[in-house]
Design a protein around this motif. Structure first.
Motif, mmCIF file in Angstrom:
data_model
loop_
_atom_site.group_PDB
_atom_site.id
_atom_site.type_symbol
_atom_site.label_atom_id
_atom_site.label_comp_id
_atom_site.label_asym_id
_atom_site.label_seq_id
_atom_site.Cartn_x
_atom_site.Cartn_y
_atom_site.Cartn_z
ATOM 1 N N ARG A 42 0.816 -1.218 0.000
ATOM 2 C CA ARG A 42 0.000 0.000 0.000
ATOM 3 C C ARG A 42 0.849 1.267 0.000
ATOM 4 N NH1 ARG A 42 -3.319 -2.150 4.816
ATOM 5 N NH2 ARG A 42 -4.302 -3.968 3.872
ATOM 6 N N GLY A 43 2.117 1.139 0.363
ATOM 7 C CA GLY A 43 2.961 2.329 0.416
ATOM 8 C C GLY A 43 3.658 2.634 -0.888
ATOM 9 N N VAL A 44 3.260 1.967 -1.970
ATOM 10 C CA VAL A 44 3.980 2.084 -3.228
ATOM 11 C C VAL A 44 3.910 3.491 -3.816
ATOM 12 C CG1 VAL A 44 2.020 1.303 -4.621
ATOM 13 C CG2 VAL A 44 4.329 0.990 -5.478
ATOM 14 N N HIS A 45 2.823 4.233 -3.584
ATOM 15 C CA HIS A 45 2.659 5.544 -4.207
ATOM 16 C C HIS A 45 2.948 6.705 -3.247
ATOM 17 C CE1 HIS A 45 1.128 3.648 -7.765
ATOM 18 N NE2 HIS A 45 0.103 3.106 -7.116
ATOM 19 N N THR A 46 3.445 6.415 -2.059
ATOM 20 C CA THR A 46 3.712 7.495 -1.112
ATOM 21 C C THR A 46 4.954 8.276 -1.519
ATOM 22 O OG1 THR A 46 5.028 6.033 0.292
ATOM 23 C CG2 THR A 46 2.687 6.233 0.815
ATOM 24 N N LYS A 47 4.972 9.571 -1.172
ATOM 25 C CA LYS A 47 6.116 10.431 -1.516
ATOM 26 C C LYS A 47 7.052 10.550 -0.323
ATOM 27 C CE LYS A 47 3.554 13.063 -4.964
ATOM 28 N NZ LYS A 47 3.091 14.406 -5.413
ATOM 29 N N VAL A 91 7.610 2.354 14.098
ATOM 30 C CA VAL A 91 7.080 3.409 14.964
ATOM 31 C C VAL A 91 6.660 4.579 14.078
ATOM 32 C CG1 VAL A 91 7.573 4.995 16.859
ATOM 33 C CG2 VAL A 91 8.607 2.716 16.847
ATOM 34 N N THR A 92 5.386 4.929 14.153
ATOM 35 C CA THR A 92 4.875 6.087 13.417
ATOM 36 C C THR A 92 4.336 7.157 14.362
ATOM 37 O OG1 THR A 92 2.656 5.124 13.199
ATOM 38 C CG2 THR A 92 4.249 4.627 11.455
ATOM 39 N N ASP A 93 4.278 6.866 15.631
ATOM 40 C CA ASP A 93 3.772 7.802 16.632
ATOM 41 C C ASP A 93 4.716 9.005 16.722
ATOM 42 O OD1 ASP A 93 2.832 9.178 18.805
ATOM 43 O OD2 ASP A 93 3.178 7.575 20.266
ATOM 44 N N PRO A 94 4.259 10.212 16.344
ATOM 45 C CA PRO A 94 5.142 11.389 16.355
ATOM 46 C C PRO A 94 5.772 11.648 17.723
ATOM 47 C CG PRO A 94 3.108 11.878 15.180
ATOM 48 C CD PRO A 94 2.906 10.547 15.852
ATOM 49 N N GLU A 95 5.013 11.399 18.784
ATOM 50 C CA GLU A 95 5.550 11.655 20.125
ATOM 51 C C GLU A 95 6.703 10.709 20.444
ATOM 52 O OE1 GLU A 95 3.949 11.642 24.752
ATOM 53 O OE2 GLU A 95 2.539 12.068 23.115
ATOM 54 N N ARG A 96 6.537 9.429 20.095
ATOM 55 C CA ARG A 96 7.619 8.475 20.324
ATOM 56 C C ARG A 96 8.820 8.799 19.440
ATOM 57 N NH1 ARG A 96 6.214 3.649 23.252
ATOM 58 N NH2 ARG A 96 3.980 3.217 23.309
ATOM 59 N N LEU A 97 8.559 9.154 18.178
ATOM 60 C CA LEU A 97 9.664 9.480 17.273
ATOM 61 C C LEU A 97 10.456 10.685 17.779
ATOM 62 C CD1 LEU A 97 8.065 9.023 13.729
ATOM 63 C CD2 LEU A 97 9.839 7.608 14.796
ATOM 64 N N ALA A 98 9.757 11.645 18.364
ATOM 65 C CA ALA A 98 10.432 12.844 18.867
ATOM 66 C C ALA A 98 11.372 12.522 20.016
ATOM 67 C CB ALA A 98 9.380 13.876 19.315
ATOM 68 N N SER A 99 11.128 11.405 20.701
ATOM 69 C CA SER A 99 11.975 11.037 21.851
ATOM 70 C C SER A 99 13.187 10.217 21.433
ATOM 71 C CB SER A 99 11.155 10.247 22.872
ATOM 72 O OG SER A 99 10.826 8.960 22.374
ATOM 73 N N LYS A 120 11.453 15.534 7.431
ATOM 74 C CA LYS A 120 10.979 15.225 8.783
ATOM 75 C C LYS A 120 10.772 13.722 8.926
ATOM 76 C CE LYS A 120 7.469 16.384 12.215
ATOM 77 N NZ LYS A 120 6.275 17.209 12.515
ATOM 78 N N PRO A 121 11.353 13.100 9.955
ATOM 79 C CA PRO A 121 11.177 11.657 10.159
ATOM 80 C C PRO A 121 9.708 11.295 10.382
ATOM 81 C CG PRO A 121 12.998 12.480 11.482
ATOM 82 C CD PRO A 121 12.269 13.677 10.946
ATOM 83 N N ARG A 122 9.245 10.285 9.657
ATOM 84 C CA ARG A 122 7.862 9.830 9.784
ATOM 85 C C ARG A 122 7.750 8.406 10.307
ATOM 86 N NH1 ARG A 122 4.566 14.112 10.078
ATOM 87 N NH2 ARG A 122 4.910 15.590 8.374
ATOM 88 N N ILE A 123 8.726 7.567 9.980
ATOM 89 C CA ILE A 123 8.667 6.159 10.380
ATOM 90 C C ILE A 123 10.081 5.675 10.702
ATOM 91 C CG2 ILE A 123 7.988 3.810 9.720
ATOM 92 C CD1 ILE A 123 6.278 5.079 7.477
ATOM 93 N N VAL A 124 10.199 4.921 11.768
ATOM 94 C CA VAL A 124 11.408 4.135 12.027
ATOM 95 C C VAL A 124 10.988 2.673 12.005
ATOM 96 C CG1 VAL A 124 13.157 3.480 13.722
ATOM 97 C CG2 VAL A 124 12.656 5.881 13.344
ATOM 98 N N MET A 125 11.711 1.875 11.235
ATOM 99 C CA MET A 125 11.355 0.468 11.093
ATOM 100 C C MET A 125 12.573 -0.402 11.350
ATOM 101 S SD MET A 125 10.095 -1.466 7.600
ATOM 102 C CE MET A 125 8.572 -0.545 7.483
ATOM 103 N N VAL A 153 12.387 6.590 7.562
ATOM 104 C CA VAL A 153 11.578 7.154 6.480
ATOM 105 C C VAL A 153 11.239 8.600 6.806
ATOM 106 C CG1 VAL A 153 9.443 6.931 5.168
ATOM 107 C CG2 VAL A 153 10.627 4.876 5.983
ATOM 108 N N SER A 154 11.477 9.491 5.839
ATOM 109 C CA SER A 154 11.215 10.918 6.034
ATOM 110 C C SER A 154 10.309 11.444 4.927
ATOM 111 C CB SER A 154 12.534 11.707 6.031
ATOM 112 O OG SER A 154 13.422 11.222 7.015
ATOM 113 N N ASP A 155 9.639 12.572 5.219
ATOM 114 C CA ASP A 155 8.800 13.189 4.187
ATOM 115 C C ASP A 155 9.644 14.102 3.311
ATOM 116 O OD1 ASP A 155 9.212 15.553 5.605
ATOM 117 O OD2 ASP A 155 7.247 15.503 6.587
ATOM 118 N N ALA A 156 8.994 14.825 2.400
ATOM 119 C CA ALA A 156 9.715 15.665 1.438
ATOM 120 C C ALA A 156 10.504 16.776 2.119
ATOM 121 C CB ALA A 156 8.725 16.257 0.435
#
Length: 293
Positions: free
Chosen positions: A230-235, A277-285, A257-262, A251-254
């Motif tokens: 499902r993530g094939v078309h994401t930017k 992890v996609t939770d912004p609060e957890r990623l910020a820590s 900014k970090p969006r996912i850690v896998m 994974v970061s956006d354009a």
């Protein structure tokens, strides 16, 4: 030229032990900050001791760090616990091919996320006995002195802990082999290659995602492959990192900014577990490596 004084000699000997002590404390506590605090406490106690009264400095320091960790774990047990699925150890995210700091390498070595999650379910004495004996070959006589039990009782604690962690996936594949499998997974996901995804996924793979709304768990290669496609078309753009010593992706956006850690656990050439992890609060820590300029 003057010789090294007693205080300098003790400080030097302590620094030689620091990396090992942080590694012990990290496996005990699952937190780099808490591990460093425990080792600092050991240094403060050492500074108050007469060095001549310590026969085995390495053993003495291990005992002190072990007792500090036991106290921390017991204080945690007195607080409400998260459910098993919601447990998320502290993520150690490092660049894959750079000269990572020595302590980061020690923290990441052989401490996969799945193992840390299971270690967190153990009682304080069980965890200490298992970590010290099975990971650092500390004799049960010394472990017993730390936790106030006999060597036989300490051995039983370690054995009980060992049974609980037996089902934990631990890779024996070489790091390059693990990365190749993860790269193949990501390439198949980007191209929407369902069959390619199935080739690199274990039939019983688990994908656990920590979102802002809670934990989402997907089971089985078919369900995981369908989600990955499902993530094939994401930017979004991703780059290779190590997450607690396992091959992962940041994974970061354009805007960068970090969006996912896998993180992926690879066993016998297939991915058996994915944690993201996609939770912004957890990623910020999480202390994330900066994107190369």
């Amino acid at each position: 030229m003057t010789g090294t004084g007693p205080e300098e000699a003790v400080a030097e000997a302590f620094e030689e032990q620091r990396g090992r002590l942080v590694a012990v404390a990290y496996r005990m506590l699952g937190s780099r900050a808490d591990a460093e605090d425990a080792v600092q406490e050991a240094w403060l106690r050492l500074a108050r001791q007469d060095p001549a009264a310590i026969d085995n400095l390495a053993g003495w320091l291990t005992t002190v760090v072990g007792r500090v960790c036991i106290d921390v774990l017991r204080s945690r047990k007195a607080k409400p616990e998260a459910s098993y699925d919601d447990r998320l150890p502290e993520l150690v995210v490092t660049e894959e091919a750079d000269g990572a700091p020595e302590d980061d390498a020690l923290l990441a070595e052989s401490v996969g996320l799945a193992l840390l999650v299971v270690l967190d379910t153990l009682g304080p004495s069980e965890r200490l006995a298992f970590v010290l004996h099975d990971m650092f070959a500390v004799p049960f006589e010394e472990i017993g002195q730390i936790i106030g039990r006999s060597p036989d009782a300490s051995k039983m604690l370690a054995s009980r802990a060992r049974r609980k962690v037996q089902g934990t996936h631990r890779s024996t594949d070489e790091p390059q082999q693990q990365r190749a499998v993860v790269d193949a997974f990501l390439a198949a996901a980007r191209s929407g290659d369902f069959e390619g995804l199935l080739r690199v996924l274990d039939p019983d793979v688990t994908w656990r995602t920590h979102t802002a709304r809670g934990v989402v768990v997907r089971l089985g290669a078919t369900e995981v492959a369908a989600k990955a496609r499902r993530g094939v078309h994401t930017k979004l753009t991703g780059r290779n990192v190590l997450v607690n010593g396992e091959p992962g992706i940041l994974v970061s956006d354009a805007n960068g900014k970090p969006r996912i850690v896998m993180a992926c656990t690879v066993v016998d050439g297939r991915i058996v577990e994915i944690l993201s992890v996609t939770d912004p609060e957890r990623l910020a820590s999480v202390d994330l490596p900066e994107r190369p300029v």
